[in-house]
Structure formats: C-alpha cells, structure tokens
Scaffold this motif. Structure first.
Motif, PDB file in Angstrom:
ATOM      1  N   ILE A 324     -32.231  40.822  89.159  1.00 20.94           N
ATOM      2  CA  ILE A 324     -33.273  41.810  88.919  1.00 20.94           C
ATOM      3  C   ILE A 324     -34.320  41.253  87.956  1.00 20.94           C
ATOM      4  O   ILE A 324     -35.532  41.408  88.161  1.00 20.94           O
ATOM      5  N   MET A 325     -33.869  40.588  86.903  1.00 22.38           N
ATOM      6  CA  MET A 325     -34.777  40.072  85.876  1.00 22.38           C
ATOM      7  C   MET A 325     -35.660  38.941  86.386  1.00 22.38           C
ATOM      8  O   MET A 325     -36.821  38.832  86.011  1.00 22.38           O
ATOM      9  N   THR A 326     -35.103  38.069  87.232  1.00 23.48           N
ATOM     10  CA  THR A 326     -35.788  36.815  87.577  1.00 23.48           C
ATOM     11  C   THR A 326     -36.167  36.692  89.055  1.00 23.48           C
ATOM     12  O   THR A 326     -37.011  35.870  89.393  1.00 23.48           O
ATOM     13  N   GLY A 327     -35.509  37.439  89.913  1.00 24.53           N
ATOM     14  CA  GLY A 327     -35.747  37.306  91.350  1.00 24.53           C
ATOM     15  C   GLY A 327     -34.909  36.230  92.007  1.00 24.53           C
ATOM     16  O   GLY A 327     -34.957  36.063  93.229  1.00 24.53           O
ATOM     17  N   VAL A 328     -34.112  35.485  91.211  1.00 24.05           N
ATOM     18  CA  VAL A 328     -33.293  34.403  91.757  1.00 24.05           C
ATOM     19  C   VAL A 328     -31.877  34.513  91.195  1.00 24.05           C
ATOM     20  O   VAL A 328     -31.614  35.287  90.277  1.00 24.05           O
ATOM     21  N   LEU A 329     -30.977  33.714  91.748  1.00 25.79           N
ATOM     22  CA  LEU A 329     -29.602  33.674  91.260  1.00 25.79           C
ATOM     23  C   LEU A 329     -29.499  32.761  90.039  1.00 25.79           C
ATOM     24  O   LEU A 329     -30.274  31.800  89.912  1.00 25.79           O
ATOM     25  N   PRO A 330     -28.540  33.005  89.143  1.00 23.32           N
ATOM     26  CA  PRO A 330     -28.374  32.126  87.986  1.00 23.32           C
ATOM     27  C   PRO A 330     -27.951  30.717  88.374  1.00 23.32           C
ATOM     28  O   PRO A 330     -28.222  29.754  87.655  1.00 23.32           O
ATOM     29  N   ILE A 331     -27.267  30.598  89.513  1.00 25.71           N
ATOM     30  CA  ILE A 331     -26.915  29.289  90.073  1.00 25.71           C
ATOM     31  C   ILE A 331     -27.219  29.356  91.567  1.00 25.71           C
ATOM     32  O   ILE A 331     -26.687  30.203  92.274  1.00 25.71           O
ATOM     33  N   ASP A 332     -28.092  28.486  92.027  1.00 26.11           N
ATOM     34  CA  ASP A 332     -28.505  28.545  93.427  1.00 26.11           C
ATOM     35  C   ASP A 332     -28.512  27.140  94.017  1.00 26.11           C
ATOM     36  O   ASP A 332     -29.504  26.418  93.943  1.00 26.11           O
ATOM     37  N   VAL A 333     -27.362  26.725  94.536  1.00 24.31           N
ATOM     38  CA  VAL A 333     -27.237  25.409  95.166  1.00 24.31           C
ATOM     39  C   VAL A 333     -26.608  25.605  96.543  1.00 24.31           C
ATOM     40  O   VAL A 333     -25.895  26.585  96.784  1.00 24.31           O
ATOM     41  N   ASP A 334     -26.877  24.687  97.441  1.00 23.71           N
ATOM     42  CA  ASP A 334     -26.402  24.813  98.817  1.00 23.71           C
ATOM     43  C   ASP A 334     -24.947  24.400  98.987  1.00 23.71           C
ATOM     44  O   ASP A 334     -24.231  24.937  99.825  1.00 23.71           O
ATOM     45  N   HIS A 335     -24.511  23.428  98.196  1.00 26.04           N
ATOM     46  CA  HIS A 335     -23.172  22.877  98.381  1.00 26.04           C
ATOM     47  C   HIS A 335     -22.140  23.769  97.697  1.00 26.04           C
ATOM     48  O   HIS A 335     -22.216  24.036  96.496  1.00 26.04           O
ATOM     49  N   ARG A 336     -21.145  24.223  98.458  1.00 23.73           N
ATOM     50  CA  ARG A 336     -20.145  25.164  97.952  1.00 23.73           C
ATOM     51  C   ARG A 336     -19.402  24.617  96.729  1.00 23.73           C
ATOM     52  O   ARG A 336     -19.259  25.313  95.716  1.00 23.73           O
ATOM     53  N   ASP A 337     -18.931  23.388  96.819  1.00 28.12           N
ATOM     54  CA  ASP A 337     -18.137  22.826  95.719  1.00 28.12           C
ATOM     55  C   ASP A 337     -18.952  22.729  94.437  1.00 28.12           C
ATOM     56  O   ASP A 337     -18.440  22.991  93.335  1.00 28.12           O
ATOM     57  N   GLU A 338     -20.222  22.353  94.557  1.00 31.88           N
ATOM     58  CA  GLU A 338     -21.077  22.257  93.372  1.00 31.88           C
ATOM     59  C   GLU A 338     -21.320  23.644  92.778  1.00 31.88           C
ATOM     60  O   GLU A 338     -21.316  23.811  91.548  1.00 31.88           O
ATOM     61  N   LEU A 339     -21.522  24.634  93.643  1.00 28.96           N
ATOM     62  CA  LEU A 339     -21.723  26.004  93.170  1.00 28.96           C
ATOM     63  C   LEU A 339     -20.515  26.481  92.373  1.00 28.96           C
ATOM     64  O   LEU A 339     -20.647  27.002  91.254  1.00 28.96           O
ATOM     65  N   VAL A 340     -19.334  26.285  92.936  1.00 25.16           N
ATOM     66  CA  VAL A 340     -18.110  26.725  92.264  1.00 25.16           C
ATOM     67  C   VAL A 340     -17.929  25.983  90.944  1.00 25.16           C
ATOM     68  O   VAL A 340     -17.570  26.587  89.921  1.00 25.16           O
ATOM     69  N   HIS A 341     -18.199  24.680  90.944  1.00 27.82           N
ATOM     70  CA  HIS A 341     -18.066  23.888  89.715  1.00 27.82           C
ATOM     71  C   HIS A 341     -18.974  24.431  88.620  1.00 27.82           C
ATOM     72  O   HIS A 341     -18.564  24.580  87.459  1.00 27.82           O
ATOM     73  N   ARG A 342     -20.213  24.747  88.961  1.00 25.39           N
ATOM     74  CA  ARG A 342     -21.171  25.226  87.958  1.00 25.39           C
ATOM     75  C   ARG A 342     -20.794  26.619  87.448  1.00 25.39           C
ATOM     76  O   ARG A 342     -20.990  26.927  86.271  1.00 25.39           O
ATOM     77  N   ILE A 343     -20.270  27.465  88.334  1.00 22.56           N
ATOM     78  CA  ILE A 343     -19.842  28.793  87.896  1.00 22.56           C
ATOM     79  C   ILE A 343     -18.687  28.674  86.907  1.00 22.56           C
ATOM     80  O   ILE A 343     -18.683  29.301  85.840  1.00 22.56           O
ATOM     81  N   ILE A 344     -17.712  27.838  87.222  1.00 24.24           N
ATOM     82  CA  ILE A 344     -16.554  27.653  86.335  1.00 24.24           C
ATOM     83  C   ILE A 344     -16.982  27.066  84.993  1.00 24.24           C
ATOM     84  O   ILE A 344     -16.451  27.435  83.935  1.00 24.24           O
TER      85      ILE A 344
END
Length: 417
Positions: A324-344
């Motif tokens: 809502i604040m920014t219009g984008v996700l806090p982490i927005d990458v295409d590769h699933r493994d990289e997304l999960v790594h950054r969230i953790i």
C-alpha cells in the motif's frame, strides 16, 4: 474542542480546496475517456490508450492500465458466454439448507486450484449470488472434497462484516459439492493500489484522500483478521488480491481455502465443533506448511518451523502494508529460491527507496510487522491496526517522514511489549 461553526468552515474549505476540485475533474475526465473507448469498441473501432490520451498525456498510464483490464474482461466474458453451463439444483434433503432452493448459473467469474466460482441467480427472490463448486475432476477424491467443505464450514462459522457469509452448502444434481455466498462486486485491493500509485507519483502522495482510504481498508482487514484469530482461525493467505473493495465502502477478505484452526481451539464443546475440528486436523496434515503465496509467507513458514500461529498472518499484513505504501513488494525477484532466501534473511527493500516520500512512521510499522523473529512483530492484528490508525490520526496529511513524536510512540510500544 472545535465549535460547530469551526467544523462547518473546515468542511467548506475542504469542499472548495483546489486539489479536491482538480482530483474530481481528473476522475471525470478518466470516465469520459473510458466511455469513448467503450463506444468505439461497440462500433468496431479499436482505440488505443495513446490515441485516447493525445490531449491528456498525464493520464496515459492510468488509461492504459484501465483499457487493458477492460479488454481482458471483455474477452473473458465473451469466452464464458460460449460455455454450456449446467443449472445446479440444490439438494432438497440437505439439512444445511432446510428447503428446496433453485439457482441458475449465469457465467464463470473466478477459478482456482480447488474450485470454480459462478455468478448465479436465486430463482426464488431474484437476487444475484456467487456459487463456488469443487472442480469436477476432484469430486472423486475424498481428501479434496473434505478440504473444500472445511473451507466452507470455517468461513461460515465466522460472522463478521469483513467476511462473506456462507448462505448454504449443498450438492448439485451431478454430485458436485458447492456453497453459496452473496455476490460482492468491486475491485481488489491490489487493483486499487496499482491505480493509486499510477496516478500519484509525487513525493507528497501520502497526503491524498485516496491513500487514507487504502489505509482505512487495511485497518478493516486487520480487524477482520483479529476477529478470526479471536475465534481461533488463521487465514494463511492474506494478500491484496484476496481483499475486495465493495461499491459502498465494504472491505471483504476472501479465499479462506488455506485457513486452519489454531491449536488452542482443540477443546470443542459441541458435536458439530468436534466434527469440524476432526476434519480440519485431517486437512491440515495434508496441506503443506509451505502452501501459500510466497512473497506474503513469513520466514518461519518458508522454513517449515511454524504453521499455526497468528504471527504468520501479522507478517502477511505487514507485506500488504508495504504494498500500500510503495506500490511494490518488499522483495520482488523472479527466482523462487532467491525470494525465499531473502525473506528468511530479512533482506527487504527500503520503503523510501521503493517510493520516494514514503512516510517513515508507516514504514517503521510495516518493518516491525515483517520482523524475521515472530516475537518481534506486533502481538496481534488488532495492535497492528491500532498502530496504523494512530499514525493516520496524528500524521497522515502532515509531513510525517521525519516526525519525532511518532518515533516516541513506537518506542513506547516496544517498551510495553
């Protein structure tokens, strides 16, 4: 305290405020251009967004997005009209309904992995409804049937204005389980967020009334989740796409297909509660802890460490607030493994980098809700709602990006924990 005359003068200034007038004129022009596009389509002329906005180049991003959505909807409705849809007849013997109830399907309006939702008409009292059916290919799988019915039972047990009520559960003439709901029409919160940030690219965007409306909808979702948690239910798939904004101010949280009961609720007092709990436990064992929408899932869910705690819903609310604040996700990458790594790892974007001008107090609230450690998040969805509400009352509409008073407010909250 303001006197009545003070209140009326404020109201008059608000009505005559130049920015309010410009906003109304802009909205009227957008509707005018979309009407022109629809009239041209009816005559067989394909007007592009660029052609429509020759004299209004500042409206091009909004018009292009709206035209693309309208074109997709037109194609979808045309394709749906070609389908030969059966008329479901609700089972006369179904004790959940109690009476014979005829429903005529009109068209398919949504589809997911487990079910399909149809626009329908109640033939008795001439009202429009939404009917969700189990997908036909899943009807012979007892586990999928049970999962579908548990979704209906959990949703139906939650009587709250922010949750679509279940009007009945039944079986069609061709043995497909279904449940019936009122039809809720309106854009998703995701659509509203996208439209807002397309229209407001200036650094003072947070001053706009539309931004406050988005935050109010967010607070309503938090309160809905707080109610569900009070009744020992986790949603587990909170995201802007699952929030519908009705035409008359409604904010409805939908899609409770991954919902589950909290462990503390495992002391049922009635036979129906015992049956629901038993079904829920069986379904929960079959649903992976990692099922959900990846960017909105908490680190502990990705690690498979925690599946049944309100803090995972609070995390998803934090991601939604960031959107809502920014219009984008806090982490927005295409590769699933990289997304999960950054969230953790908690490697999130800085809100002010994602959206220049983003209010620091709100960014701090979202950051706390998305803490890597569940114990560092807000203790409840209700506490998160209160933090956003307090921030709006004190700072939205003012320059809140460097507000020392709100930082003191956040510090007090941390000491109270």
């Amino acid at each position: 305290m303001n006197s009545p005359s003070d209140d009326s003068s404020v109201s008059e200034r608000s009505i005559l405020d130049p920015s309010t007038i410009r906003r109304a004129q802009r909205d009227e022009r957008i509707e005018e251009l979309l009407d022109r596009w629809e009239i041209a389509r009816e005559r067989g002329v394909d007007l592009s967004a660029d052609m429509l906005c020759v004299n209004d180049p500042e409206l091009l991003p909004i018009i292009r997005a709206r035209v693309e959505k309208l074109a997709r909807l037109e194609t979808y409705l045309r394709d749906s009209a070609r389908e030969n849809l059966p008329d479901p007849i609700l089972d006369d013997d179904d004790p959940t309904l109690g009476v014979a109830w005829g429903v005529r399907l009109i068209r398919l309006i949504a589809e997911g992995g487990l079910g399909r939702v149809y626009l329908a008409k109640d033939l008795q009292i001439e009202r429009l409804l939404a009917v969700k059916f189990l997908r036909p290919e899943r009807r012979h799988d007892p586990e999928q049937v049970e999962r579908f019915l548990v979704e209906a039972q959990i949703t139906g047990a939650l009587g709250h204005p922010g949750i679509v009520p279940i009007l009945g559960i039944g079986t069609s003439h061709d043995n497909l389980p279904f449940y019936v709901m009122p039809l809720i029409e309106g854009p998703s919160l995701a659509d509203a967020i996208d439209d807002f940030h397309l229209a407001h690219t200036d650094e003072s965007y947070y001053r706009h009334a539309d931004f406050r409306r988005l935050l109010n909808s967010f607070i309503t979702v938090c309160q809905t989740i707080a109610y569900a948690h009070r009744h020992k239910v986790l949603h587990r798939d909170i995201k802007p796409q699952n929030v519908i904004l009705g035409s008359f101010g409604e904010t409805i949280l939908i899609d409770w297909g991954l919902a589950t009961l909290l462990p503390q609720s495992q002391t049922p007092s009635t036979e129906s509660e015992k049956r629901l709990l038993a079904s829920t436990l069986r379904v929960r064992r079959r649903i992976s802890a990692k099922e959900g929408t990846l960017p909105y899932m908490s680190p502990e869910l990705h690690l498979g460490l925690e599946d049944h705690h309100p803090s995972s819903d609070v995390y998803a609310l934090g991601v939604t607030l960031f959107r809502i604040m920014t219009g984008v996700l806090p982490i927005d990458v295409d590769h699933r493994d990289e997304l999960v790594h950054r969230i953790i790892a908690g490697e999130y974007r800085v809100a002010s980098d994602a959206k220049p001008g983003c209010p620091a107090p709100l960014a701090a609230i979202a950051s706390q809700a998305m803490s890597i450690s569940a114990s560092e998040r807000f203790k409840s969805a209700a506490e998160l709602a209160q933090a956003v509400s307090d921030c709006m009352d004190a700072h939205c509409g003012d320059d809140s990006r460097n507000d020392s008073g709100f930082w003191s407010f956040l510090k007090r909250r941390r000491h109270e924990r």
